[in-house]
Design an enzyme around this catalytic site. Structure first.
Site, mmCIF file in Angstrom:
data_model
loop_
_atom_site.group_PDB
_atom_site.id
_atom_site.type_symbol
_atom_site.label_atom_id
_atom_site.label_comp_id
_atom_site.label_asym_id
_atom_site.label_seq_id
_atom_site.Cartn_x
_atom_site.Cartn_y
_atom_site.Cartn_z
ATOM 1 N N GLU B 45 38.985 51.870 43.192
ATOM 2 C CA GLU B 45 39.659 50.656 43.546
ATOM 3 C C GLU B 45 40.985 51.086 44.426
ATOM 4 O O GLU B 45 41.730 51.477 43.773
ATOM 5 C CB GLU B 45 40.001 49.879 42.770
ATOM 6 C CG GLU B 45 38.772 49.194 42.071
ATOM 7 C CD GLU B 45 38.712 49.046 40.536
ATOM 8 O OE1 GLU B 45 39.706 48.375 40.154
ATOM 9 O OE2 GLU B 45 37.928 49.115 39.870
ATOM 10 N N ASP B 56 49.298 41.245 37.627
ATOM 11 C CA ASP B 56 49.737 42.708 37.206
ATOM 12 C C ASP B 56 51.268 42.757 36.770
ATOM 13 O O ASP B 56 51.894 41.905 36.699
ATOM 14 C CB ASP B 56 49.802 43.650 38.716
ATOM 15 C CG ASP B 56 48.390 43.848 39.182
ATOM 16 O OD1 ASP B 56 47.789 44.335 38.641
ATOM 17 O OD2 ASP B 56 48.239 43.201 40.408
#
Lengths: 393, 253
Positions: B45, B56
């Protein structure tokens, strides 16, 4: 034209809920329940009671005689600065804390820039005995020490946002992350008319008490419910949304939205989102926001911490795009001058956010019989340091 | 058939690695991808950095901030990737937030992905219903697989819907958390892993968030077809040169 939110959570092309899956259950629960909870007789009764006995509503609609004389028009000030905690922010936090309780939440989180929304959230959490965590950019913590102290006295935990630019947008990111990490017991009280649907609509409805009162107060004083103009400053846009709400579909009422031009719209140091912003996604909604060509969100600038946000609520983006509202941009200098003028003409020290709205009278001419209602969104106590430095008092 | 679908048919537990494009240096992208493939990683990814990565934790946000400072943009990334399929065969997925993709133009972005040989996208803040109504056909036109997230709070009904809209794998977020904030899995995680495994979904699941070492990789892949490591790899890159990547990969399996 419809200026309210539609059933899918959009104002025209703006709004929606662009959130990571982790937030979906919370936001969806709120979406399904907010309207029915707000319609419960018990909720309405408790909300109205608190607004009256605790916040001190209705806030006066004051005819500013000397200001009106100077600008040769009729200026009314909606005195949100007289609310408990000193600004309109408390209308929304009262509403949301009652919502959180009915959803069974026990832990409250909030973001704050200058600290006004943080204080209003800490206040209602103390009132209801709920745990309160306020995220605030590390830089804002340093420059807004009195509000940090207020929040602490009220029992809130103030957590510095250390990421990114360490200001309001990063505090919002941190609050959202907290919500991702605490999905079951926590309610996030967003302070402005931004965020994923249903937040912009919910916040707007809680703030709509402002325009609801203006209607009957103006009827008493002018014999008509509708002024010629309603005027409010806009950062994210919650005081503006509440000021406009009951006039959105009154075609004879013109709407003026005042943004912070900072050092000048083209200076590179500005927060005039309607001019400098482009459509995009910020904090869960599609709206106008300041960003690079590549889609990175940029840091705005204004002398007023409350207008220093790179986006604008989706309702306002729609009002700008459709032309329903006229957007004006006021510089730091123009705002500061207007703030001092209000002190000297009317004996009211306004928040610097509010001073932006007052500065329009130097910029454009109104007719002598125009009735103009300006939202006096907050009081200037919190800004004394900035006023002192600026005017070398 | 798309490389992701092919890979998922292999009878093995897949190790997928996330890294932020442009970190630690702007031009590391290709070297990192080649090094990962060389060391037996199954899928990669590539993180397209964003200024405000809501889902995140601090590690990935810091790497994104650095990558942006280094000059990473969508345009730069596509230029770096233009010859990647001459040397790399494993599936490549771009993971990024929606706004930069929206500004590039969703269709233009998808088209570019197909040109350089990207197989799929993970866009955490593009909700499944918006994708389904507005973008599904565009993704399909350019042969891209879109991967959706599910969490321990996602209802069975919604999981079924997500399963029906998916055509590659389902990204199972291991727990209620942002990236990089877990240390080890407990009973609660295991119960959730079992619950999803027992739903017999048509798409295989790959678990991410909180996988950082051999132990968590083994725990996760007991119930799912693979696992994704992100923050732990970013941390590794922050104090090891790229030619030491083999050390990281062999420590996982």
């Amino acid at each position: 034209m419809n200026y309210n939110v539609n059933e899918k959570g959009y104002y025209g092309e703006f709004g929606g809920a662009f959130i990571p899956e982790m937030l979906y259950p919370n936001v969806e629960e709120l979406r399904q329940k907010y309207l029915s909870v707000m319609a419960e007789p018990d909720f309405i009764k408790e909300f109205n009671q608190l607004l009256k006995d605790y916040v001190g509503r209705p806030s006066p609609l004051y005819y500013a005689k000397r200001l009106s004389k100077k600008y040769n028009t009729k200026i009314y000030l909606k005195r949100e600065d007289l609310n408990h905690t000193g600004a309109h922010k408390i209308n929304n936090t009262i509403g949301q804390i009652l919502m959180a309780k009915r959803l069974g939440k026990t832990r409250i989180i909030a973001e704050t820039g200058a600290g006004q929304h943080g204080v209003a959230t800490a206040t209602v959490c103390a009132l209801m005995g709920l745990e309160c965590i306020v995220y605030m950019g590390e830089i804002d913590i340093a420059r807004q020490a009195p509000n940090v102290a207020r929040m602490k006295m009220l029992g809130a935990k103030v957590v510095p946002a250390l990421s990114g630019s360490r200001t309001l947008k990063d505090a919002t990111n941190e609050a959202i992350r907290d919500w991702i990490n605490n999905p079951v017991n926590t309610h996030y009280i967003i302070g402005s008319a931004i965020g994923p649907h249903p937040y912009p609509d919910m916040v707007t409805r809680f703030q709509s008490v402002i325009s609801e009162e203006i209607k009957w107060q103006l009827k008493e004083q002018e014999g008509t419910e509708n002024p010629d103009y309603v005027v409010a400053c806009i950062g994210g846009g919650s005081n503006a949304a509440g000021t406009y709400y009951h006039f959105l579909h009154e075609q004879d009422v013109k709407i003026i939205a005042v943004e912070a031009a900072g050092l000048g719209v083209d200076s590179g140091e500005s927060a005039a989102t309607s001019v400098l912003g482009k459509e995009g996604i910020i904090h869960g909604c599609k709206t106008l926001l300041m960003q690079t060509k590549d889609g990175q969100i940029t840091e705005p600038y204004s002398i007023s911490a409350g207008l220093d946000y790179p986006g604008v609520g989706p309702m306002h983006a729609h009002l700008a795009k459709t032309g329903r509202a006229e957007f004006m941009a006021i510089t730091d200098d123009e705002a500061m001058t207007a703030g001092l003028e209000l002190c000297q003409l009317e004996g009211i020290i306004p928040a610097i956010e509010t001073s932006h709205a007052l500065a329009i009278f130097e910029q454009r001419t109104f007719k002598p019989d125009d009735v103009i209602v300006v939202s006096l969104s907050g009081r200037g106590d919190k800004d004394l340091d900035t006023y002192i430095k600026y005017f070398k008092l | 058939m798309n490389r992701i679908q092919n890979k998922l048919q292999e009878d093995k537990k897949l190790l997928s690695i996330y890294f932020t494009a442009g970190y630690p240096n702007l031009d590391d992208t290709i070297n990192i991808i080649q090094e990962l493939e060389k060391n037996g990683v199954d899928m990669i990814e590539i993180g397209l950095p964003f200024s405000d990565p809501l889902a995140d934790g601090p590690t990935i946000q810091a790497s994104s901030t650095k990558a942006l400072k280094n000059g990473m943009t969508s345009e730069v990334l596509f230029n770096q990737l233009k010859d990647i399929r001459k040397t790399v065969n494993i599936p490549l997925i771009i993971m990024g937030y929606f706004n930069p993709i929206l500004q590039y133009g969703v269709e233009a972005f998808c088209k570019k992905c197909q040109e350089v040989g990207i197989d799929g996208l993970i866009i955490p803040d593009l909700p499944v219903d918006v994708y389904h109504d507005d973008y599904k056909s565009t993704f399909e036109t350019y042969g891209l697989i879109n991967v959706f997230l599910i969490t321990p709070q996602t209802s069975d009904e919604r999981i079924q819907f997500i399963d029906s809209v998916s055509n590659g794998f389902i990204y199972m977020v291991s727990s209620a958390s942002v990236t990089g904030s877990q240390s080890g899995f407990g009973d609660e995680n295991t119960r959730y892993f079992k619950r999803i495994a027992n739903m017999n979904l048509q798409n295989p699941q790959i678990i991410g968030f909180g996988i950082s070492d051999s132990k968590t990789f083994t725990q996760a892949t007991e119930y799912a077809q693979g696992a994704i490591i992100g923050s732990a790899f970013i941390k590794f890159l922050s104090d090891h040169p790229i030619d030491k990547i083999s050390k990281f990969v062999t420590s996982i399996r």
